[in-house]
Design an enzyme around this catalytic site. Sequence first.
Site, PDB file in Angstrom:
ATOM      1  N   CYS A 154     -11.977 -36.964 -25.731  1.00  0.00           N
ATOM      2  CA  CYS A 154     -12.473 -36.718 -23.846  1.00  0.00           C
ATOM      3  C   CYS A 154     -12.856 -37.905 -23.307  1.00  0.00           C
ATOM      4  O   CYS A 154     -13.282 -38.168 -22.199  1.00  0.00           O
ATOM      5  CB  CYS A 154     -12.900 -35.214 -24.058  1.00  0.00           C
ATOM      6  SG  CYS A 154     -11.719 -34.101 -24.294  1.00  0.00           S
ATOM      7  N   TYR A 178     -11.568 -35.657 -16.208  1.00  0.00           N
ATOM      8  CA  TYR A 178     -12.320 -35.752 -14.656  1.00  0.00           C
ATOM      9  C   TYR A 178     -13.231 -37.030 -13.580  1.00  0.00           C
ATOM     10  O   TYR A 178     -12.773 -37.330 -14.522  1.00  0.00           O
ATOM     11  CB  TYR A 178     -13.981 -35.142 -15.361  1.00  0.00           C
ATOM     12  CG  TYR A 178     -14.683 -34.219 -14.335  1.00  0.00           C
ATOM     13  CD1 TYR A 178     -14.636 -33.554 -13.098  1.00  0.00           C
ATOM     14  CD2 TYR A 178     -16.272 -34.819 -14.035  1.00  0.00           C
ATOM     15  CE1 TYR A 178     -14.857 -32.774 -12.834  1.00  0.00           C
ATOM     16  CE2 TYR A 178     -16.686 -34.673 -12.974  1.00  0.00           C
ATOM     17  CZ  TYR A 178     -16.548 -33.213 -12.165  1.00  0.00           C
ATOM     18  OH  TYR A 178     -17.230 -33.055 -11.227  1.00  0.00           O
ATOM     19  N   ASN A 180     -15.565 -38.609 -13.387  1.00  0.00           N
ATOM     20  CA  ASN A 180     -16.316 -39.722 -13.995  1.00  0.00           C
ATOM     21  C   ASN A 180     -15.613 -40.393 -15.737  1.00  0.00           C
ATOM     22  O   ASN A 180     -16.326 -41.176 -15.661  1.00  0.00           O
ATOM     23  CB  ASN A 180     -17.423 -39.400 -14.487  1.00  0.00           C
ATOM     24  CG  ASN A 180     -17.745 -37.793 -15.565  1.00  0.00           C
ATOM     25  OD1 ASN A 180     -16.180 -37.740 -15.593  1.00  0.00           O
ATOM     26  ND2 ASN A 180     -18.719 -37.835 -16.038  1.00  0.00           N
ATOM     27  N   LYS A 181     -14.935 -39.999 -15.686  1.00  0.00           N
ATOM     28  CA  LYS A 181     -13.438 -40.613 -16.997  1.00  0.00           C
ATOM     29  C   LYS A 181     -13.670 -41.775 -16.745  1.00  0.00           C
ATOM     30  O   LYS A 181     -13.419 -42.584 -15.670  1.00  0.00           O
ATOM     31  CB  LYS A 181     -13.223 -39.473 -17.310  1.00  0.00           C
ATOM     32  CG  LYS A 181     -13.878 -38.281 -17.746  1.00  0.00           C
ATOM     33  CD  LYS A 181     -14.398 -38.832 -18.900  1.00  0.00           C
ATOM     34  CE  LYS A 181     -14.461 -37.001 -19.945  1.00  0.00           C
ATOM     35  NZ  LYS A 181     -15.196 -35.761 -19.199  1.00  0.00           N
ATOM     36  N   GLN A 182     -12.805 -42.618 -17.796  1.00  0.00           N
ATOM     37  CA  GLN A 182     -12.335 -43.793 -17.186  1.00  0.00           C
ATOM     38  C   GLN A 182     -11.150 -44.075 -16.377  1.00  0.00           C
ATOM     39  O   GLN A 182     -11.477 -44.470 -15.214  1.00  0.00           O
ATOM     40  CB  GLN A 182     -11.316 -44.609 -18.683  1.00  0.00           C
ATOM     41  CG  GLN A 182     -12.948 -44.858 -19.952  1.00  0.00           C
ATOM     42  CD  GLN A 182     -13.315 -43.516 -20.503  1.00  0.00           C
ATOM     43  OE1 GLN A 182     -12.855 -43.107 -20.147  1.00  0.00           O
ATOM     44  NE2 GLN A 182     -13.544 -43.536 -21.667  1.00  0.00           N
TER      45      GLN A 182
END
Length: 372
Positions: A154, A178, A180-182
Amino acid sequence: MNVPLARPDITQREIDAVVEVLKSDILSIGPKIVEFEEKVAKYVGKKYAIAVNSGTSALHLIVRSLGIRDGDEVITTPFTFVATVNCFLYERAKPVFVDIDPDTLNMDIDKIEEKITDRTKAIMAVDIFGQPLDMVKINEIAKKYNLKVIEDSCEALGSEYNGIKAGTLCDAGAFAFYPNKQITTAEGGVIVTDNEDIAQLSRSMRSQGRPITGLWLEHERLGFNYRFSELNAALGIVQMERIEEIIKKRARVAEKYNERLKNLDGVKIPYIAPQVNKMSWFIYVIRLDKNIDRNKVMQYLINNGIGCRPYFTPVHLQPYIKEMTGYKEGDFPVTESVAKSTIALPFFNKITNEQIDYVVEKLREAINLFGK
């Protein structure tokens, strides 16, 4: 100056794609979801991708698809986000934790075999902060004991270990999106697999147990409302088209932090194993020496407008996990020691040099104030 912990990288292309869907007649269960799934599957090199509403949902459907249930044991790491463990607690399976490697912060693979029992059903590998594990070695152990392998990637979309993409050398892998992910789909996740049964079951269970083909109000099995919307998919399609650009941007930010922090007394910058030929950074986590009061440093940063978090609080010390499993402080000393020292610093694609310099300046001040 205010510097947030994270911020998504959204361009006009993403905005236009979402608006296009809003102007259409289809907001859910439509062609954009299929297109997004195809892009993810092609990118990671798997036959199937099944989009759902979160990484947690992705992991849960994998667990159910593999038949993990009451009394089964799943081996995993205590140094992770709680969703890793929740997904099999939902099915009343038991987490069996393995302490972590003090450098990579991933599960110590050499300690897995000693935790295997006749009740062990699977190994849940986790690619912490985007750094993938040696999945070849994990699969060798799994094959020896006839175990299933799930990879919680994830935080690691795009990372590679010896040329093997994160989330791919397993029965099924999961990614999350989400903000804040890549890449982000606002909220969302995806299952990737070559196993047709896992794919079909996941597609059914994400939509209330409906059959893949059949009437709308037919339900073959217990399912959930884990569906992904066309809006999420439209955002994700553009983000996937930009994935390599985004990974490079994040790598440049990590390099800037490394250069500024590598000689700062009391700070340990992230260690990346040499076998990781491609690192897709999720967050940037430093560790402080034991003689520095981590919590006071964090509060100083927060008071100066800098977003930061203690990634991660050990899962086995979360109150409900302790109550359900009986784990206690002292059970996993490496995890507990590391967790007391970590700080996630502001990390996002468009962070400026001025913002990075400000974070480093305030961190240096805090260390001077709260070192013992």
